[in-house]
Motif scaffolding. Structure first.
Motif, mmCIF file in Angstrom:
data_model
loop_
_atom_site.group_PDB
_atom_site.id
_atom_site.type_symbol
_atom_site.label_atom_id
_atom_site.label_comp_id
_atom_site.label_asym_id
_atom_site.label_seq_id
_atom_site.Cartn_x
_atom_site.Cartn_y
_atom_site.Cartn_z
ATOM 1 N N SER A 76 0.832 -1.199 0.000
ATOM 2 C CA SER A 76 0.000 0.000 0.000
ATOM 3 C C SER A 76 0.869 1.253 0.000
ATOM 4 O O SER A 76 2.076 1.198 0.283
ATOM 5 N N LEU A 77 0.256 2.382 -0.315
ATOM 6 C CA LEU A 77 0.953 3.667 -0.360
ATOM 7 C C LEU A 77 0.330 4.617 0.636
ATOM 8 O O LEU A 77 -0.893 4.627 0.820
ATOM 9 N N GLU A 78 1.167 5.435 1.248
ATOM 10 C CA GLU A 78 0.666 6.562 2.028
ATOM 11 C C GLU A 78 1.183 7.829 1.365
ATOM 12 O O GLU A 78 2.394 7.993 1.189
ATOM 13 N N LEU A 79 0.263 8.706 0.981
ATOM 14 C CA LEU A 79 0.649 9.940 0.312
ATOM 15 C C LEU A 79 0.938 11.031 1.331
ATOM 16 O O LEU A 79 0.555 10.941 2.500
ATOM 17 N N THR A 80 1.626 12.071 0.889
ATOM 18 C CA THR A 80 2.052 13.122 1.809
ATOM 19 C C THR A 80 0.873 13.891 2.409
ATOM 20 O O THR A 80 1.007 14.498 3.470
ATOM 21 N N ASP A 81 -0.283 13.859 1.748
ATOM 22 C CA ASP A 81 -1.453 14.573 2.278
ATOM 23 C C ASP A 81 -2.357 13.661 3.106
ATOM 24 O O ASP A 81 -3.468 14.030 3.474
ATOM 25 N N GLY A 82 -1.869 12.445 3.401
ATOM 26 C CA GLY A 82 -2.628 11.533 4.251
ATOM 27 C C GLY A 82 -3.512 10.554 3.500
ATOM 28 O O GLY A 82 -4.064 9.624 4.105
ATOM 29 N N ARG A 83 -3.678 10.736 2.199
ATOM 30 C CA ARG A 83 -4.467 9.777 1.427
ATOM 31 C C ARG A 83 -3.713 8.450 1.328
ATOM 32 O O ARG A 83 -2.483 8.411 1.423
ATOM 33 N N THR A 84 -4.447 7.372 1.148
ATOM 34 C CA THR A 84 -3.840 6.043 1.077
ATOM 35 C C THR A 84 -4.311 5.303 -0.170
ATOM 36 O O THR A 84 -5.400 5.582 -0.706
ATOM 37 N N VAL A 85 -3.480 4.358 -0.602
ATOM 38 C CA VAL A 85 -3.779 3.559 -1.794
ATOM 39 C C VAL A 85 -3.468 2.103 -1.494
ATOM 40 O O VAL A 85 -2.347 1.765 -1.094
ATOM 41 N N ASP A 86 -4.452 1.217 -1.666
ATOM 42 C CA ASP A 86 -4.208 -0.227 -1.616
ATOM 43 C C ASP A 86 -3.802 -0.675 -3.014
ATOM 44 O O ASP A 86 -4.597 -0.548 -3.964
ATOM 45 N N TRP A 87 -2.576 -1.181 -3.137
ATOM 46 C CA TRP A 87 -2.044 -1.557 -4.452
ATOM 47 C C TRP A 87 -2.139 -3.063 -4.690
ATOM 48 O O TRP A 87 -2.231 -3.517 -5.821
ATOM 49 N N GLY A 88 -2.090 -3.837 -3.616
ATOM 50 C CA GLY A 88 -2.097 -5.286 -3.778
ATOM 51 C C GLY A 88 -0.696 -5.796 -4.050
ATOM 52 O O GLY A 88 0.262 -5.354 -3.422
ATOM 53 N N ALA A 111 -11.677 11.973 -2.670
ATOM 54 C CA ALA A 111 -11.555 10.704 -1.941
ATOM 55 C C ALA A 111 -10.269 10.674 -1.122
ATOM 56 O O ALA A 111 -9.264 11.293 -1.471
ATOM 57 N N ARG A 112 -10.308 9.920 -0.017
ATOM 58 C CA ARG A 112 -9.144 9.803 0.853
ATOM 59 C C ARG A 112 -8.468 8.432 0.729
ATOM 60 O O ARG A 112 -7.357 8.252 1.194
ATOM 61 N N HIS A 113 -9.192 7.466 0.155
ATOM 62 C CA HIS A 113 -8.627 6.118 0.042
ATOM 63 C C HIS A 113 -8.968 5.549 -1.330
ATOM 64 O O HIS A 113 -10.100 5.669 -1.802
ATOM 65 N N PHE A 114 -7.974 4.928 -1.941
ATOM 66 C CA PHE A 114 -8.149 4.327 -3.268
ATOM 67 C C PHE A 114 -7.690 2.867 -3.213
ATOM 68 O O PHE A 114 -6.723 2.543 -2.531
ATOM 69 N N ASP A 115 -8.389 2.024 -3.964
ATOM 70 C CA ASP A 115 -8.039 0.608 -4.012
ATOM 71 C C ASP A 115 -7.954 0.181 -5.478
ATOM 72 O O ASP A 115 -8.963 0.166 -6.195
ATOM 73 N N VAL A 116 -6.733 -0.121 -5.922
ATOM 74 C CA VAL A 116 -6.539 -0.579 -7.303
ATOM 75 C C VAL A 116 -5.975 -1.996 -7.324
ATOM 76 O O VAL A 116 -5.381 -2.439 -8.303
ATOM 77 N N GLY A 117 -6.157 -2.734 -6.213
ATOM 78 C CA GLY A 117 -5.663 -4.103 -6.129
ATOM 79 C C GLY A 117 -6.187 -4.968 -7.249
ATOM 80 O O GLY A 117 -5.486 -5.830 -7.773
ATOM 81 N N VAL A 118 -7.447 -4.746 -7.621
ATOM 82 C CA VAL A 118 -8.037 -5.372 -8.810
ATOM 83 C C VAL A 118 -8.320 -4.227 -9.780
ATOM 84 O O VAL A 118 -9.345 -3.528 -9.658
ATOM 85 N N PRO A 119 -7.411 -3.954 -10.714
ATOM 86 C CA PRO A 119 -7.519 -2.739 -11.529
ATOM 87 C C PRO A 119 -8.784 -2.647 -12.383
ATOM 88 O O PRO A 119 -9.201 -1.549 -12.758
ATOM 89 N N THR A 120 -9.409 -3.794 -12.660
ATOM 90 C CA THR A 120 -10.654 -3.758 -13.431
ATOM 91 C C THR A 120 -11.855 -3.416 -12.560
ATOM 92 O O THR A 120 -12.941 -3.152 -13.065
ATOM 93 N N ALA A 121 -11.656 -3.428 -11.251
ATOM 94 C CA ALA A 121 -12.754 -3.091 -10.315
ATOM 95 C C ALA A 121 -12.222 -2.191 -9.205
ATOM 96 O O ALA A 121 -12.204 -2.558 -8.037
ATOM 97 N N PRO A 122 -11.742 -0.989 -9.574
ATOM 98 C CA PRO A 122 -11.168 -0.095 -8.561
ATOM 99 C C PRO A 122 -12.245 0.487 -7.662
ATOM 100 O O PRO A 122 -13.430 0.468 -7.999
ATOM 101 N N ALA A 123 -11.812 1.012 -6.534
ATOM 102 C CA ALA A 123 -12.768 1.615 -5.594
ATOM 103 C C ALA A 123 -12.125 2.805 -4.903
ATOM 104 O O ALA A 123 -10.892 2.911 -4.811
ATOM 105 N N SER A 124 -12.963 3.723 -4.417
ATOM 106 C CA SER A 124 -12.470 4.851 -3.641
ATOM 107 C C SER A 124 -13.473 5.105 -2.534
ATOM 108 O O SER A 124 -14.642 4.733 -2.616
#
Length: 206
Positions: free
Chosen positions: A156-168, A190-203
């Motif tokens: 996962s990623l933590e961005l400098t502005d506090g947002r997070t990303v689940d990468w898988g 959005a504050r959280h993004f999930d691209v673990g399954v890139p065909t079904a992303p979520a925020s």
């Protein structure tokens, strides 16, 4: 052979490169062993990724340097180890370069993540984080504070502005990178993004 020119340096200085190259001044240009100079530079200055040693007629040698670029930093003992996109730990610096995320290994020796550690080993998990960091869109890479690895398929990623990303996992990195860019444009609040399954992303979050 009377002069040595250096180009392409960013962190290294031309004087450092000339000193490490040990080009034999005074020799006939045709007799200078360019491959030996290249090997010497690669061994002495690990920050150098590639170097072309070119005869510059009538009396010079040109050293055309490409330095390694850090994609991750490993914090150790108050200093930072720079790691490039091939997983090479090439330099230790006292100040973290701007815009390079830190590697955070959140791997437990017990529990669910321990199986991933046993199966892949810590070095492999670090390489997976490097692959992810090297695949990030430039705008995201510069805004990433840390890349956290819990297991092979939980990065996962933590961005400098506090947002997070689940990468898988590091699989389908290019597709995930494109998906994340599009998702961030479509959901700027959005504050959280999930691209673990890139065909079904979520925020989520706002």
């Amino acid at each position: 052979m009377e002069r040595v020119s250096v180009s392409g340096t960013r962190v290294l200085t031309p004087a450092q490169v000339r000193g490490a190259a040990e080009v034999p001044l005074g020799e006939q240009l045709i007799s200078v062993d360019t491959e030996t100079i290249e090997a010497r530079l690669a061994k002495t200055l690990p920050r150098i990724d590639t170097v072309d040693v070119v005869r510059s007629w009538p009396d010079g040698i040109a050293l055309k340097v490409t330095e390694r670029t850090p994609v991750l930093l490993v914090h150790k003992g108050g200093k930072f180890i720079e790691v490039d996109d091939e997983g090479v730990r090439f330099a230790t610096v006292s100040r973290a370069p701007k815009g390079v995320p830190a590697l955070e290994l959140a791997i437990s020796r017990t529990g669910s993540t321990a199986a991933s550690l046993r199966r892949f080993g810590e070095n492999r998990l670090v390489r997976e984080a490097v692959r992810v960091a090297g695949a990030l869109p430039a705008s995201v890479a510069h805004a990433t504070r840390s890349v956290k690895v819990r297991s092979y398929d939980d990065i996962s990623l933590e961005l400098t502005d506090g947002r997070t990303v689940d990468w898988g996992s590091s699989e389908k990195n290019a597709e995930k990178s494109r998906t994340l860019t599009a998702l961030m444009k479509a959901e700027p609040g959005a504050r959280h993004f999930d691209v673990g399954v890139p065909t079904a992303p979520a925020s989520s979050g706002s």
